[in-house]
Design a protein around this motif. Sequence first.
Motif, PDB file in Angstrom:
ATOM      1  N   ARG A 190      61.581 -11.031  18.027  1.00  0.00           N
ATOM      2  CA  ARG A 190      62.953 -11.333  17.618  1.00  0.00           C
ATOM      3  C   ARG A 190      63.215 -11.068  16.144  1.00  0.00           C
ATOM      4  N   PHE A 191      62.296 -11.496  15.286  1.00  0.00           N
ATOM      5  CA  PHE A 191      62.580 -11.496  13.849  1.00  0.00           C
ATOM      6  C   PHE A 191      61.995 -10.307  13.090  1.00  0.00           C
ATOM      7  N   GLU A 192      60.951  -9.684  13.634  1.00  0.00           N
ATOM      8  CA  GLU A 192      60.398  -8.485  12.992  1.00  0.00           C
ATOM      9  C   GLU A 192      60.918  -7.200  13.636  1.00  0.00           C
ATOM     10  N   LEU A 193      60.985  -7.184  14.966  1.00  0.00           N
ATOM     11  CA  LEU A 193      61.347  -5.953  15.673  1.00  0.00           C
ATOM     12  C   LEU A 193      62.803  -5.937  16.127  1.00  0.00           C
ATOM     13  N   GLY A 194      63.502  -7.066  15.986  1.00  0.00           N
ATOM     14  CA  GLY A 194      64.926  -7.109  16.324  1.00  0.00           C
ATOM     15  C   GLY A 194      65.221  -6.986  17.807  1.00  0.00           C
ATOM     16  N   LEU A 195      64.281  -7.383  18.651  1.00  0.00           N
ATOM     17  CA  LEU A 195      64.466  -7.302  20.096  1.00  0.00           C
ATOM     18  C   LEU A 195      65.044  -8.606  20.639  1.00  0.00           C
ATOM     19  N   SER A 196      65.750  -8.485  21.742  1.00  0.00           N
ATOM     20  CA  SER A 196      66.333  -9.651  22.397  1.00  0.00           C
ATOM     21  C   SER A 196      65.361 -10.183  23.448  1.00  0.00           C
ATOM     22  N   VAL A 197      65.176 -11.507  23.434  1.00  0.00           N
ATOM     23  CA  VAL A 197      64.379 -12.187  24.468  1.00  0.00           C
ATOM     24  C   VAL A 197      65.342 -13.115  25.217  1.00  0.00           C
ATOM     25  N   PRO A 198      65.604 -12.841  26.518  1.00  0.00           N
ATOM     26  CA  PRO A 198      64.897 -11.915  27.408  1.00  0.00           C
ATOM     27  C   PRO A 198      65.608 -10.595  27.655  1.00  0.00           C
ATOM     28  N   GLY A 199      66.672 -10.293  26.898  1.00  0.00           N
ATOM     29  CA  GLY A 199      67.438  -9.078  27.166  1.00  0.00           C
ATOM     30  C   GLY A 199      66.607  -7.809  27.141  1.00  0.00           C
ATOM     31  N   ASP A 200      65.802  -7.641  26.087  1.00  0.00           N
ATOM     32  CA  ASP A 200      64.931  -6.469  25.978  1.00  0.00           C
ATOM     33  C   ASP A 200      63.538  -6.740  26.549  1.00  0.00           C
ATOM     34  N   VAL A 201      63.033  -7.927  26.317  1.00  0.00           N
ATOM     35  CA  VAL A 201      61.671  -8.273  26.740  1.00  0.00           C
ATOM     36  C   VAL A 201      61.649  -9.711  27.250  1.00  0.00           C
ATOM     37  N   ALA A 202      61.093  -9.903  28.441  1.00  0.00           N
ATOM     38  CA  ALA A 202      60.860 -11.250  28.968  1.00  0.00           C
ATOM     39  C   ALA A 202      59.472 -11.714  28.530  1.00  0.00           C
ATOM     40  N   VAL A 203      59.349 -12.988  28.195  1.00  0.00           N
ATOM     41  CA  VAL A 203      58.072 -13.539  27.733  1.00  0.00           C
ATOM     42  C   VAL A 203      57.723 -14.774  28.555  1.00  0.00           C
ATOM     43  N   VAL A 204      56.471 -14.806  29.037  1.00  0.00           N
ATOM     44  CA  VAL A 204      55.958 -15.964  29.777  1.00  0.00           C
ATOM     45  C   VAL A 204      54.661 -16.414  29.113  1.00  0.00           C
ATOM     46  N   GLY A 205      54.495 -17.734  28.936  1.00  0.00           N
ATOM     47  CA  GLY A 205      53.278 -18.286  28.355  1.00  0.00           C
ATOM     48  C   GLY A 205      52.489 -19.094  29.370  1.00  0.00           C
ATOM     49  N   TYR A 206      51.604 -19.933  28.849  1.00  0.00           N
ATOM     50  CA  TYR A 206      50.775 -20.784  29.714  1.00  0.00           C
ATOM     51  C   TYR A 206      50.392 -22.033  28.930  1.00  0.00           C
ATOM     52  N   ASP A 207      50.600 -23.205  29.498  1.00  0.00           N
ATOM     53  CA  ASP A 207      50.247 -24.530  28.994  1.00  0.00           C
ATOM     54  C   ASP A 207      51.427 -25.482  29.066  1.00  0.00           C
ATOM     55  N   ASP A 208      52.598 -25.032  28.593  1.00  0.00           N
ATOM     56  CA  ASP A 208      53.780 -25.875  28.411  1.00  0.00           C
ATOM     57  C   ASP A 208      53.527 -26.951  27.368  1.00  0.00           C
ATOM     58  N   VAL A 209      53.193 -26.511  26.160  1.00  0.00           N
ATOM     59  CA  VAL A 209      53.072 -27.445  25.041  1.00  0.00           C
ATOM     60  C   VAL A 209      54.477 -27.906  24.656  1.00  0.00           C
ATOM     61  N   PRO A 210      54.606 -29.024  23.942  1.00  0.00           N
ATOM     62  CA  PRO A 210      55.942 -29.545  23.633  1.00  0.00           C
ATOM     63  C   PRO A 210      56.882 -28.544  22.967  1.00  0.00           C
ATOM     64  N   VAL A 211      56.369 -27.733  22.035  1.00  0.00           N
ATOM     65  CA  VAL A 211      57.232 -26.788  21.314  1.00  0.00           C
ATOM     66  C   VAL A 211      57.840 -25.754  22.258  1.00  0.00           C
ATOM     67  N   ALA A 212      57.170 -25.453  23.357  1.00  0.00           N
ATOM     68  CA  ALA A 212      57.692 -24.455  24.298  1.00  0.00           C
ATOM     69  C   ALA A 212      59.063 -24.844  24.823  1.00  0.00           C
ATOM     70  N   GLY A 213      59.342 -26.130  24.916  1.00  0.00           N
ATOM     71  CA  GLY A 213      60.625 -26.597  25.425  1.00  0.00           C
ATOM     72  C   GLY A 213      61.707 -26.720  24.375  1.00  0.00           C
ATOM     73  N   TRP A 214      61.359 -26.499  23.103  1.00  0.00           N
ATOM     74  CA  TRP A 214      62.374 -26.588  22.048  1.00  0.00           C
ATOM     75  C   TRP A 214      63.405 -25.470  22.232  1.00  0.00           C
ATOM     76  N   PRO A 215      64.663 -25.727  21.910  1.00  0.00           N
ATOM     77  CA  PRO A 215      65.690 -24.691  22.062  1.00  0.00           C
ATOM     78  C   PRO A 215      65.384 -23.416  21.284  1.00  0.00           C
ATOM     79  N   THR A 216      64.651 -23.530  20.178  1.00  0.00           N
ATOM     80  CA  THR A 216      64.311 -22.352  19.382  1.00  0.00           C
ATOM     81  C   THR A 216      63.527 -21.339  20.196  1.00  0.00           C
ATOM     82  N   TYR A 217      62.662 -21.800  21.098  1.00  0.00           N
ATOM     83  CA  TYR A 217      61.821 -20.905  21.898  1.00  0.00           C
ATOM     84  C   TYR A 217      62.260 -20.880  23.361  1.00  0.00           C
ATOM     85  N   ASP A 218      62.468 -22.035  23.978  1.00  0.00           N
ATOM     86  CA  ASP A 218      62.923 -22.095  25.366  1.00  0.00           C
ATOM     87  C   ASP A 218      62.042 -21.194  26.242  1.00  0.00           C
TER      88      ASP A 218
END
Length: 339
Positions: free
Chosen positions: A259-287
């Motif tokens: 988002r901030f270095e390459l100027g891509l839209s998430v998820p418009g240009d790239v979808a991202v999936v993680g693993y764990d579901d740490v608390p920060v993952a649910g913050w609106p900044t990352y969602d």
Amino acid sequence: MSKEKVTLSEVAKLAGVSQSAVSRAFTPGSSVSQKTRDRIEAAAEELGYRPNPIARAMITGRSRIIGLVVAYLENQFYPLAIERLSRALQARGYHILIFLAENQEDDVTRVVDELLDYRVDGIITASVAITNDLTTRCEDAGIPIVMFNRGQDDNRLSSVTSDNLAGGRTVANFLVACGHERIAHIAGWQGSSTGRDRARGFTEALAEHGREPCAVLDGKYSTEVARQLARELFGSAYRPDAVFVGNDHMALPVMDVLRFELGLSVPGDVAVVGYDDVPVAGWPTYDLTTVRQSVNRMVEATVETLLGRVEGHTEPTRILIPGDLIQRGSTRKLDPFGT
């Protein structure tokens, strides 16, 4: 001036009971009447007596201390797990002794040697491997080991992990269902069972759809490595349209790069999936869309398994805890009606 330590015999004399009664009063689970316990506790408080758990361990053979070896505190999943492990063990009359170790054979051996000196009743290892020689030494000393969030091919070791194979498969099936064509994987460290199993489940499920990942790269569970791999993967026009990142600890900085270095839209240009579901993952900044590791269930299973081994009730076992895919804004929304 230093004050001499109050002895068990002094407490017994003031309370008018035997030394063995005082010892039982300060041993969790031991039988002593409430009236006697009250007298002993009152005498101990008046004299300022504190029981010595190390000395008690030398007499009873039980310290009621559990050693925890952990190597990866940068990942938010582990501080959360350690807190809950500590609370769960304290509720059962045990205490936790935490040692940090580099994920290297020599350092892990050094730490476990120290834990053996402390006469711990059992050991939990979080995100570290155990050598066969070290396992043998712990077994000879009668000290059971439970591996938390890591597995190993040794029938003498118990382990509690999420079902990483199934989790990887779930992510692959989800991204295919979302219509993605070029799917990459920034994997967890391939020297770990968690990293290997998530990658294996992911690639096997893609193969069942007649697909293969456009890239599988070892992120080594490192935020810096993950950032650099993201720059390399997504810095050209022929970039992936989705990426499964081996844990949230890496997925969050990958999103920052996109988002901030390459100027891509998430998820418009790239979808991202993680693993764990740490608390920060649910913050609106990352969602962040991610596979949730059930910390509470994993902790409960770890404590029950270890204490069962400590008390001689159970044999070594391997437990897999299923994890759910938590859909958030870093991926497209699936239409349940297919319209």
